[in-house]
Design a protein around this motif. Sequence first.
Motif, PDB file in Angstrom:
ATOM      1  N   SER A  93       0.969  -1.473  -0.042  1.00 33.99           N
ATOM      2  CA  SER A  93      -0.112   0.021   0.047  1.00 33.99           C
ATOM      3  C   SER A  93       0.962   1.259  -0.085  1.00 33.99           C
ATOM      4  O   SER A  93       0.712   2.251  -0.697  1.00 33.99           O
ATOM      5  CB  SER A  93      -1.048  -0.016   1.050  1.00 33.99           C
TER       6      SER A  93
ATOM      7  N   SER B 218       2.046   6.011  -7.337  1.00 32.87           N
ATOM      8  CA  SER B 218       0.738   6.594  -7.890  1.00 32.87           C
ATOM      9  C   SER B 218       0.728   8.021  -7.644  1.00 32.87           C
ATOM     10  O   SER B 218       0.321   8.599  -8.784  1.00 32.87           O
ATOM     11  CB  SER B 218      -0.442   6.053  -6.871  1.00 32.87           C
TER      12      SER B 218
ATOM     13  N   ASN C 289      -6.452   0.729  -5.454  1.00 34.58           N
ATOM     14  CA  ASN C 289      -5.943   1.239  -4.039  1.00 34.58           C
ATOM     15  C   ASN C 289      -5.754   0.144  -3.259  1.00 34.58           C
ATOM     16  O   ASN C 289      -6.832  -0.358  -2.912  1.00 34.58           O
ATOM     17  CB  ASN C 289      -6.827   2.423  -3.949  1.00 34.58           C
TER      18      ASN C 289
ATOM     19  N   SER D 159      -4.925   0.262   0.082  1.00 34.66           N
ATOM     20  CA  SER D 159      -5.149   0.488   1.551  1.00 34.66           C
ATOM     21  C   SER D 159      -6.112  -0.240   2.073  1.00 34.66           C
ATOM     22  O   SER D 159      -5.678  -0.514   3.495  1.00 34.66           O
ATOM     23  CB  SER D 159      -5.274   1.793   1.540  1.00 34.66           C
TER      24      SER D 159
ATOM     25  N   TYR E  18      -7.869   5.516   1.702  1.00 32.52           N
ATOM     26  CA  TYR E  18      -8.801   5.056   0.705  1.00 32.52           C
ATOM     27  C   TYR E  18      -9.206   6.580   0.073  1.00 32.52           C
ATOM     28  O   TYR E  18      -9.528   6.778  -0.980  1.00 32.52           O
ATOM     29  CB  TYR E  18      -9.771   4.111   1.199  1.00 32.52           C
ATOM     30  N   PHE E  19      -9.826   7.275   1.304  1.00 29.74           N
ATOM     31  CA  PHE E  19     -10.780   8.425   0.870  1.00 29.74           C
ATOM     32  C   PHE E  19      -9.842   9.630   0.404  1.00 29.74           C
ATOM     33  O   PHE E  19      -9.911  10.362  -0.490  1.00 29.74           O
ATOM     34  CB  PHE E  19     -11.642   8.725   1.848  1.00 29.74           C
ATOM     35  N   SER E  20      -8.723   9.749   1.194  1.00 29.43           N
ATOM     36  CA  SER E  20      -7.720  10.842   0.699  1.00 29.43           C
ATOM     37  C   SER E  20      -6.741  10.766  -0.377  1.00 29.43           C
ATOM     38  O   SER E  20      -6.330  11.674  -0.929  1.00 29.43           O
ATOM     39  CB  SER E  20      -6.864  11.351   1.900  1.00 29.43           C
TER      40      SER E  20
ATOM     41  N   LYS F 270      -7.988   8.774  -2.917  1.00 25.50           N
ATOM     42  CA  LYS F 270      -8.469   7.826  -3.967  1.00 25.50           C
ATOM     43  C   LYS F 270      -8.460   8.345  -5.392  1.00 25.50           C
ATOM     44  O   LYS F 270      -8.672   7.903  -6.618  1.00 25.50           O
ATOM     45  CB  LYS F 270     -10.018   7.817  -3.532  1.00 25.50           C
ATOM     46  N   LYS F 271      -8.322   9.853  -5.422  1.00 26.21           N
ATOM     47  CA  LYS F 271      -8.004  10.624  -6.919  1.00 26.21           C
ATOM     48  C   LYS F 271      -6.975  10.115  -7.522  1.00 26.21           C
ATOM     49  O   LYS F 271      -6.651  10.301  -8.799  1.00 26.21           O
ATOM     50  CB  LYS F 271      -8.020  12.176  -6.722  1.00 26.21           C
TER      51      LYS F 271
ATOM     52  N   PHE G  53      -6.428   6.731  -7.978  1.00 25.84           N
ATOM     53  CA  PHE G  53      -6.526   5.492  -8.683  1.00 25.84           C
ATOM     54  C   PHE G  53      -7.812   5.851  -9.168  1.00 25.84           C
ATOM     55  O   PHE G  53      -8.884   5.738  -8.239  1.00 25.84           O
ATOM     56  CB  PHE G  53      -6.486   4.703  -7.354  1.00 25.84           C
ATOM     57  N   VAL G  54      -8.067   6.180 -10.466  1.00 32.25           N
ATOM     58  CA  VAL G  54      -9.407   6.435 -11.258  1.00 32.25           C
ATOM     59  C   VAL G  54      -9.553   5.409 -12.198  1.00 32.25           C
ATOM     60  O   VAL G  54      -8.471   4.977 -12.694  1.00 32.25           O
ATOM     61  CB  VAL G  54      -9.614   7.770 -11.504  1.00 32.25           C
TER      62      VAL G  54
END
Length: 215
Positions: free
Chosen positions: A123, A130, A140, A142, A203-205, A207-208, A210-211
């Motif tokens: 991770s 990334s 992602n 994580s 995951y949320f911070s 996530k941009k 990994f799209v």
Amino acid sequence: MYRLQEHQGVDLTKLLTYLIGASVVGSLSFFNLVKKNWFSYCFWNFGLAEAETVEEISIGLNKTYHAKQVFELEELRADLCVQQDGYVEVYCPKFCDYIYDFQASGMIMVFCGVMTLIFVMVSVTSAILSYHSQGCCAFNPSPIPFVFYSLGVGVYFSSVKMRSFEKTADMAGIPTIDYQVSHGFVFAGVLVIAHFLVMLYGYFSLKKLFVTNTN
């Protein structure tokens, strides 16, 4: 087709926060795997793969176990339950059944702990690559460390903590220990929460980074 979007909206502070958090929680998880005080029972403090004698005792064929002496669980089981024909159960009923479960669930927890550490490294590496390399990673990873660690703790908890232990009987002059949760078990619960928080943040911070690009 999967493609990594350039790190728009993900600044270096978010990346470093995740890297530090994941590394610290991963390191603490490794440290907890080798602790010998997940719980206490009979005459020993138990870890996932080893047990430490609390104080000097003699059992069965005048076999002496010295205070702070450390045994692998397989060695302790073979000695007490095979060579001495389970004489320890005079003081700790069903000990030989229990220690088999301790050993099996400990191996599962160690496996899940090792997989947790591997995927923490995956991770962290994926996040760094990334951030710097467009098109590097599509997935992602994580959440995976949390999944493995919580699975291991859940199996260990259900096998060891949730069972009903027989009451022990004191040896002459030496008290036995009825089952008691110790630091390692409590810390494992804290680490499950810590892995969950790191997972959410990663995951949320990030996530941009990994799209999915369908163009």
